[in-house]
Scaffold this motif. Structure first.
Motif, PDB file in Angstrom:
ATOM      1  N   ILE A 376       0.740  -1.115   0.037  1.00 24.32           N
ATOM      2  CA  ILE A 376      -0.242   0.199   0.125  1.00 24.32           C
ATOM      3  C   ILE A 376       0.897   1.349   0.055  1.00 24.32           C
ATOM      4  O   ILE A 376       1.615   1.498   0.944  1.00 24.32           O
ATOM      5  N   HIS A 377       0.725   2.186  -0.995  1.00 25.40           N
ATOM      6  CA  HIS A 377       1.573   3.269  -1.055  1.00 25.40           C
ATOM      7  C   HIS A 377       0.708   4.412  -0.134  1.00 25.40           C
ATOM      8  O   HIS A 377      -0.320   4.792  -0.793  1.00 25.40           O
ATOM      9  N   ILE A 378       1.487   4.815   0.718  1.00 25.65           N
ATOM     10  CA  ILE A 378       0.889   5.990   1.515  1.00 25.65           C
ATOM     11  C   ILE A 378       1.666   7.144   0.957  1.00 25.65           C
ATOM     12  O   ILE A 378       2.563   7.447   0.982  1.00 25.65           O
ATOM     13  N   GLU A 379       0.605   7.972   0.281  1.00 27.98           N
ATOM     14  CA  GLU A 379       0.873   9.128  -0.408  1.00 27.98           C
ATOM     15  C   GLU A 379       0.737  10.274   0.413  1.00 27.98           C
ATOM     16  O   GLU A 379      -0.054  10.445   1.345  1.00 27.98           O
ATOM     17  N   GLU A 380       1.391  11.272  -0.105  1.00 27.60           N
ATOM     18  CA  GLU A 380       1.102  12.811   0.603  1.00 27.60           C
ATOM     19  C   GLU A 380       0.009  13.452   0.384  1.00 27.60           C
ATOM     20  O   GLU A 380      -0.720  12.872  -0.517  1.00 27.60           O
ATOM     21  N   PHE A 381      -0.694  14.145   1.259  1.00 30.51           N
ATOM     22  CA  PHE A 381      -1.987  14.647   0.801  1.00 30.51           C
ATOM     23  C   PHE A 381      -1.823  15.738  -0.096  1.00 30.51           C
ATOM     24  O   PHE A 381      -0.881  16.460  -0.417  1.00 30.51           O
ATOM     25  N   LYS A 382      -2.914  15.621  -1.200  1.00 30.69           N
ATOM     26  CA  LYS A 382      -3.045  16.541  -2.322  1.00 30.69           C
ATOM     27  C   LYS A 382      -3.432  17.855  -1.797  1.00 30.69           C
ATOM     28  O   LYS A 382      -4.259  18.151  -0.887  1.00 30.69           O
ATOM     29  N   ASN A 383      -3.435  18.886  -2.892  1.00 28.95           N
ATOM     30  CA  ASN A 383      -3.926  20.115  -2.635  1.00 28.95           C
ATOM     31  C   ASN A 383      -5.566  20.125  -3.075  1.00 28.95           C
ATOM     32  O   ASN A 383      -5.965  20.817  -4.083  1.00 28.95           O
ATOM     33  N   ASP A 384      -6.135  19.360  -2.422  1.00 32.34           N
ATOM     34  CA  ASP A 384      -7.695  19.396  -2.826  1.00 32.34           C
ATOM     35  C   ASP A 384      -8.497  19.263  -1.441  1.00 32.34           C
ATOM     36  O   ASP A 384      -7.974  19.859  -0.475  1.00 32.34           O
ATOM     37  N   SER A 385      -9.667  18.917  -1.355  1.00 30.92           N
ATOM     38  CA  SER A 385     -10.728  19.233  -0.331  1.00 30.92           C
ATOM     39  C   SER A 385     -10.228  18.196   0.821  1.00 30.92           C
ATOM     40  O   SER A 385     -10.526  18.637   1.733  1.00 30.92           O
ATOM     41  N   THR A 386      -9.500  16.910   0.405  1.00 31.92           N
ATOM     42  CA  THR A 386      -9.159  16.205   1.651  1.00 31.92           C
ATOM     43  C   THR A 386      -8.048  16.722   1.945  1.00 31.92           C
ATOM     44  O   THR A 386      -7.921  16.612   3.422  1.00 31.92           O
ATOM     45  N   GLY A 387      -7.065  17.095   1.412  1.00 30.90           N
ATOM     46  CA  GLY A 387      -5.932  17.705   1.986  1.00 30.90           C
ATOM     47  C   GLY A 387      -6.164  18.985   2.948  1.00 30.90           C
ATOM     48  O   GLY A 387      -5.688  19.174   3.962  1.00 30.90           O
ATOM     49  N   ILE A 388      -7.273  20.012   2.509  1.00 36.69           N
ATOM     50  CA  ILE A 388      -7.595  20.982   3.332  1.00 36.69           C
ATOM     51  C   ILE A 388      -8.251  20.643   4.351  1.00 36.69           C
ATOM     52  O   ILE A 388      -8.008  21.234   5.507  1.00 36.69           O
ATOM     53  N   LYS A 389      -9.097  19.659   4.296  1.00 38.44           N
ATOM     54  CA  LYS A 389      -9.690  19.086   5.693  1.00 38.44           C
ATOM     55  C   LYS A 389      -8.839  18.435   6.366  1.00 38.44           C
ATOM     56  O   LYS A 389      -8.961  19.025   7.753  1.00 38.44           O
ATOM     57  N   PHE A 390      -7.716  18.061   6.038  1.00 37.01           N
ATOM     58  CA  PHE A 390      -6.862  17.223   6.832  1.00 37.01           C
ATOM     59  C   PHE A 390      -6.093  18.561   7.866  1.00 37.01           C
ATOM     60  O   PHE A 390      -5.780  18.631   8.994  1.00 37.01           O
ATOM     61  N   VAL A 391      -5.746  19.503   6.901  1.00 41.27           N
ATOM     62  CA  VAL A 391      -5.078  20.537   7.742  1.00 41.27           C
ATOM     63  C   VAL A 391      -5.706  21.215   8.724  1.00 41.27           C
ATOM     64  O   VAL A 391      -5.447  21.530   9.988  1.00 41.27           O
ATOM     65  N   GLN A 392      -7.100  21.502   8.341  1.00 38.06           N
ATOM     66  CA  GLN A 392      -8.059  22.026   9.408  1.00 38.06           C
ATOM     67  C   GLN A 392      -8.517  21.256  10.474  1.00 38.06           C
ATOM     68  O   GLN A 392      -8.797  21.740  11.656  1.00 38.06           O
TER      69      GLN A 392
END
Length: 789
Positions: A376-392
Motif C-alpha cells: 500500500i503506497h501511502i501518498e502525501e496529501f494533495k492540494n484538494d478538499s481532502t488535503g484542506i480538510k486534513f490541515v483544518q
C-alpha cells in the motif's frame, strides 16, 4: 486504547442527553443579557479577544463569523429559550460547536462566575473539556468513523458529571438529571469483552493524537489482514511504503489499536497478540525558540534479525524463536521503518517473515517498496478538499491556537508538499508564535533554506544515498542522470535521458524504475520527474558548480532545439509522403515522442524489409535491436505491431519453422493489443485498432492454427470496420470464414457453419466492390459457394 462499540453507544446517549441542558443554559444566559438582536450584535462587536486568552487567534476568526451571522444565531438562541420556557420544541437549534464558541467568547463577561466553572480545577481545564466534548460528540455522531480513546471518553464523562452537578434542574426539562446519572453509571459498568494476552502497543510512538483522513487505508488493512465477506484469503505480510512523515507509523498504530478495540468487543477472538517494534532512529522536530526544523536522534529498538527475534521472544515469553511457529492463536507483528536496517539484515528479516505460518501476520513500514505479499503506497496529501480538510482538522485535533482558512490551508499544502509530519510541525510553530505564517511557508518553499535541507535529509533518510550508491556501484552514471532530470525544467522521457547521458535506453529504464521504487522519481505516462523533496536533495547535494551547471543547461537547451528541428523536419516529410502521413494519422500519437517513433519505425521497417530481400541476416537483426530500443522509449502499440510484422518477414527467410520466433511474434501482437486496451484506450475502435486485430487474427489462424482465438480477434476487427467496404473489409471476412470452416471441421459444431454461411453471403452480395478493393472474388466463390447453395 479505544472504548468498545457498546461503550460508544452508551457514551453517545450521555453526550446527546446532556446537550439540551447545555444549549438551554447558554441560550438562557445570553438572551437574558441581550434582549434583542441589536444588543447581541453590538456586544459581539465590542468584544476584544486578548492574546492572553486560550485559543485567541481561532476565536478572533470565529468572532467575525458570529458578527456576520448574528441575526441568524440570535434567532436560534431565542427559539431555544422559548423551548426552555414552554418545555416544547419544534425548531432549528445552534450547532454544539457554535454554542461552545459562544460560551468561550462570552466567558469572561457572563460565565466565569457561574457554578458550571467551579467544578473544574482550572479555567484551562474547563475550556479543554468543552472542546473535547464537542469533538467527541461529532465523532460519536458518525458511527464507524473515528473511534474514541478511553482517556478522552473518561474525560468527557467527567465533564458531563460536573455540568450535571452544577447546572440548575430547570435546564434538564428534556432529560432528567437522574437519567443522565444512570447513563454515566451504566457506561462505567460496561465490562469489556475479550482481552489480548500479549501487547506492547504502549511503546508505539505516533507524531499526532488522532489519525485523520486515512480511513480508506485502514479499511484496506482490515481487508488484507482480517478479511471480509468477499475476501477470505488473508495476506501474510503487507508493506506501507512512502516518504518519511506521510503517516505510515500513525496508520499502523491506529489499525492495531482498533483491532484491540474489536477484540474487546468480542471480535477476532483467535488473535492472541499485537506487537509493534521500531527501528526508527530519528525524528523531525522544530526548535521551540526559533521555529527552525531539526533532526533529533533516537535509539532504535533493533537493527538485526537476532535483536528483533529476541524482542518477539520477550514479548511472548518464549524461550526460543523456534517456538513462534507453533504458538497457539493468531498474531500481528508490526515492523516500523525497516529501511533503516542494513540490506543483508533486512533480507534476513524478510526471509524470516516468509518462513512463518500465515497465522503470524506482519505489517512492515518503509520508505522503499519492500518485497511483501501486498503493498500500500501511502501518498502525501494533495492540494484538494481532502488535503484542506486534513490541515483544518489537525488544528482542532491537536488543540492549536491558530486560525487556518482555506487559503492558508492551500498554502501550507503547497509549502509542505502535503507531508503530514511537516504540516504538523508548521502548525506547531504557528501555535507557539515563534514564526509568522509568511516566513515559515517561504522557508519551506525555498530550496536554499535550512528547513528545506532538514526536510530533504529526513524525507530520504537511508534511501536517497543508498539508492545512488547502489546504482553507482553498477557503473551507471547516476549523478549525470539526476542532474539532467533535475535541470530539464519539465517532465522528461527515456529517449531524452538516453541521449543526454549517453546511456542505452534499456539502462535508462532500469535506473528510472529503480528510482521509482525508492520514491525518488514519479512517472506520469511515459514521462519522469523528480519528487518535490528529491529536487531539494539534488539541489543541496548533487548539483555542480556554476560553470559545470551552465554546461549541462546548454546541453539540455541544444537537445530541446534539436528535437524541435526534428519535429519540424518530420512535419515537412509528412506533407510530402501521403502513406507516412496516413500511417501517423491513423495511429494518433499521444505526444511528440510517439510521433517521432512512429515515423522512424515506418522508415526502419522499409529498410529492414530490404535487408530480408537481399538475404542480409546480420543487418536485419541489427534493425530488430533498433525496434527493441524503441520499445523502451514509448509503449505506443505501433512499436510491437511493427516488430511483429518484421519478425514475420524474417521467419519466412531466416527462421522457417522456428517455434521461438513464432512465439515472439505472438507476444508482440499481444503487447500491442494490451497497449491499446490499457495505455492508449482512445485508439479502441479506430481503423488502426481494427487493422491490428485483423493482422493478429490472421497470424493465429495461418501460422499457429489457433482458429478459436483467431475468430475472436477477427470478429472484433469485423465489428470495428463496420459497413465501410474497403480492402480490409474483404480481407477480414476472408480469413474469418476460413477460421469458421476449420473450427466446424474440428468440432462439427453447427454454430460455426451458420456463421460461415452468414459471412460468405455478405461477401458475395457485396462482390461489386471486390475489383476496386483488389479482392479475388472468383477464388472466394470457388471455396465457399457450395456452403451457401
Amino acid at each position: 486504547m479505544y472504548i468498545t462499540l457498546e461503550q460508544s453507544h452508551e457514551l453517545d446517549k450521555n453526550v446527546k442527553g446532556n446537550e439540551v441542558a447545555i444549549r438551554s443554559f447558554i441560550s438562557d444566559v445570553l438572551t437574558n443579557e441581550y434582549g434583542s438582536h441589536a444588543e447581541f450584535k453590538s456586544a459581539l462587536q465590542s468584544i476584544s479577544i486578548s492574546e492572553k486568552l486560550i485559543y485567541s487567534r481561532r476565536f478572533n476568526a470565529k468572532l467575525k463569523s458570529f458578527i456576520e451571522n448574528s441575526n441568524y444565531i440570535y434567532g436560534l438562541m431565542s427559539k431555544c429559550k422559548e423551548s426552555l420556557d414552554l418545555k416544547k420544541y419544534d425548531n432549528d437549534v445552534p450547532y454544539i460547536s457554535e454554542l461552545i464558541d459562544l460560551l468561550l467568547i462570552f466567558f469572561n463577561a457572563h460565565f466565569s462566575d457561574k457554578e458550571i466553572v467551579k467544578s473544574f480545577s482550572s479555567i484551562e481545564e474547563f475550556h479543554y473539556c468543552c472542546t473535547l466534548y464537542h469533538s467527541t460528540r461529532n465523532n460519536l455522531s458518525h458511527p464507524a468513523s473515528r473511534p474514541i480513546t478511553s482517556i478522552d471518553a473518561n474525560k468527557v464523562s467527567y465533564f458531563i458529571k460536573n455540568i450535571t452537578d452544577s447546572l440548575n434542574d430547570i435546564y434538564y426539562w428534556y432529560q432528567s438529571k437522574s437519567s443522565i446519572y444512570e447513563g454515566l453509571t451504566k457506561y462505567d459498568n460496561i465490562v469489556q469483552g475479550g482481552t489480548l494476552k500479549y501487547s506492547n502497543l504502549t511503546m508505539a510512538v505516533s507524531s499526532h493524537k488522532n489519525l485523520l483522513c486515512r480511513e480508506t487505508i485502514i479499511s484496506c488493512l482490515y481487508e488484507s489482514l482480517l478479511g471480509n465477506d468477499i475476501r477470505q484469503r488473508l495476506a501474510g505480510s503487507i508493506v506501507l511504503y512512502g516518504y518519511g512523515g506521510v503517516g505510515k507509523t500513525a496508520i499502523t498504530t491506529e489499525f492495531l489499536y482498533r483491532v484491540m478495540r474489536d477484540i474487546s468487543d468480542g471480535n477476532y477472538t483467535d488473535i492472541e497478540y499485537l506487537l509493534f517494534y521500531s527501528s526508527k532512529d530519528e525524528y523531525l522536530r522544530n526548535n521551540k525558540t526559533t521555529g527552525e526544523l531539526y533532526i533529533d536522534t533516537a535509539k532504535p529498538e533493533f537493527s538485526t534479525l537476532n535483536e528483533l527475534q529476541l524482542l518477539i521472544c520477550n514479548s511472548l515469553q518464549l524461550k526460543d524463536i523456534s517456538q513462534l511457529s507453533s504458538f497457539e492463536g493468531r498474531g500481528i507483528i508490526a515492523i516500523d521503518n525497516i529501511e533503516n536496517i542494513q540490506s543483508d539484515e533486512k533480507e534476513k528479516i524478510v526471509t524470516f517473515i516468509k518462513s512463518l505460518p500465515r497465522s503470524i501476520q506482519f505489517i512492515v513500514t518503509s520508505r522503499n517498496e519492500e518485497s511483501c505479499e501486498e503493498k500500500i503506497h501511502i501518498e502525501e496529501f494533495k492540494n484538494d478538499s481532502t488535503g484542506i480538510k486534513f490541515v483544518q482538522e489537525i488544528v482542532d485535533s491537536e488543540g492549536f491556537n491558530v486560525h487556518i482558512n482555506q487559503e492558508k490551508a492551500t498554502s501550507i499544502l503547497d509549502a509542505s508538499k502535503g507531508n503530514a509530519l511537516i504540516i504538523l510541525q508548521v502548525l506547531n510553530i504557528l501555535d507557539r508564535d515563534v514564526s509568522t505564517f509568511e516566513d515559515i511557508t517561504a522557508s519551506l518553499l525555498s530550496m536554499r533554506s535550512k528547513n528545506s535541507e532538514m526536510i530533504a535529509n529526513f524525507m530520504y533518510k537511508n534511501t536517497f544515498d543508498n539508492a545512488l550508491r547502489y546504482l553507482a556501484q553498477r557503473k551507471y552514471p547516476i549523478n549525470d542522470i539526476m542532474q539532467i532530470i533535475s535541470l530539464y525544467d519539465e517532465k522528461i522521457e527515456l529517449y531524452s535521458i538516453s541521449k543526454l547521458t549517453k546511456v542505452d535506453v534499456s539502462d535508462a529504464e532500469i535506473i528510472c524504475n529503480y528510482l521509482l521504487e525508492r520514491l525518488i522519481l514519479k512517472k506520469v505516462g511515459e514521462y519522469y520527474e523528480l519528487n518535490d523533496f528529491a529536487k531539494r536533495f539534488v539541489f543541496i547535494k548533487l548539483l555542480p558548480d556554476r560553470f559545470e551547471l551552465s554546461k549541462i543547461k546548454d546541453k539540455i537547451r541544444s537537445h530541446k532545439e534539436r528535437m524541435k528541428k526534428k519535429l519540424k523536419e518530420l512535419d515537412g516529410t509528412l506533407k510530402g509522403n501521403s502513406v507516412l502521413h496516413r500511417n501517423v494519422t491513423e495511429w494518433q500519437p499521444k505526444n511528440y515522442i510517439d510521433k517521432i517513433v512512429i515515423a522512424e519505425l515506418f522508415s526502419l521497417y522499409g529498410v529492414a524489409i530490404r535487408c530480408v530481400g537481399r538475404n542480409d541476416k546480420s543487418a536485419y537483426e541489427n534493425y530488430l535491436k533498433e525496434f527493441n530500443n524503441h520499445s523502451f522509449i514509448t509503449s505506443h502499440p505501433y512499436v510491437p505491431l511493427q516488430k511483429a510484422r518484421l519478425l514475420k518477414e524474417g521467419i519466412k527467410k531466416f527462421y522457417r519453422g522456428n517455434v521461438d520466433m513464432l512465439s515472439q511474434v505472438e507476444h508482440s501482437y499481444e503487447e500491442a493489443i494490451e497497449s491499446v486496451e490499457y495505455d492508449y484506450r482512445y485508439l479502441i475502435g479506430s481503423n488502426a485498432h481494427a487493422s491490428l486485430l485483423m493482422l493478429f487474427g490472421i497470424f493465429l489462424s495461418q501460422e499457429l492454427s489457433d482458429h478459436s482465438r483467431a475468430i475472436r480477434f477477427l470478429e472484433d476487427a469485423k465489428n470495428y470496420y463496420g459497413s465501410d467496404i474497403n480492402k480490409s473489409w474483404f480481407i477480414t471476412r476472408n480469413y474469418l470464414t476460413s477460421a469458421y470452416k476449420n473450427m466446424y471441421i474440428e468440432t462439427n459444431d453447427s454454430a460455426y457453419k451458420a456463421q460461415l454461411i452468414k459471412v460468405a453471403r455478405e461477401v458475395i452480395e457485396n462482390g461489386k466492390y471486390a475489383r476496386q478493393c483488389k479482392f479475388r472474388l472468383r477464388n472466394y466463390k470457388d471455396r465457399y459457394i457450395h456452403w451457401i447453395e
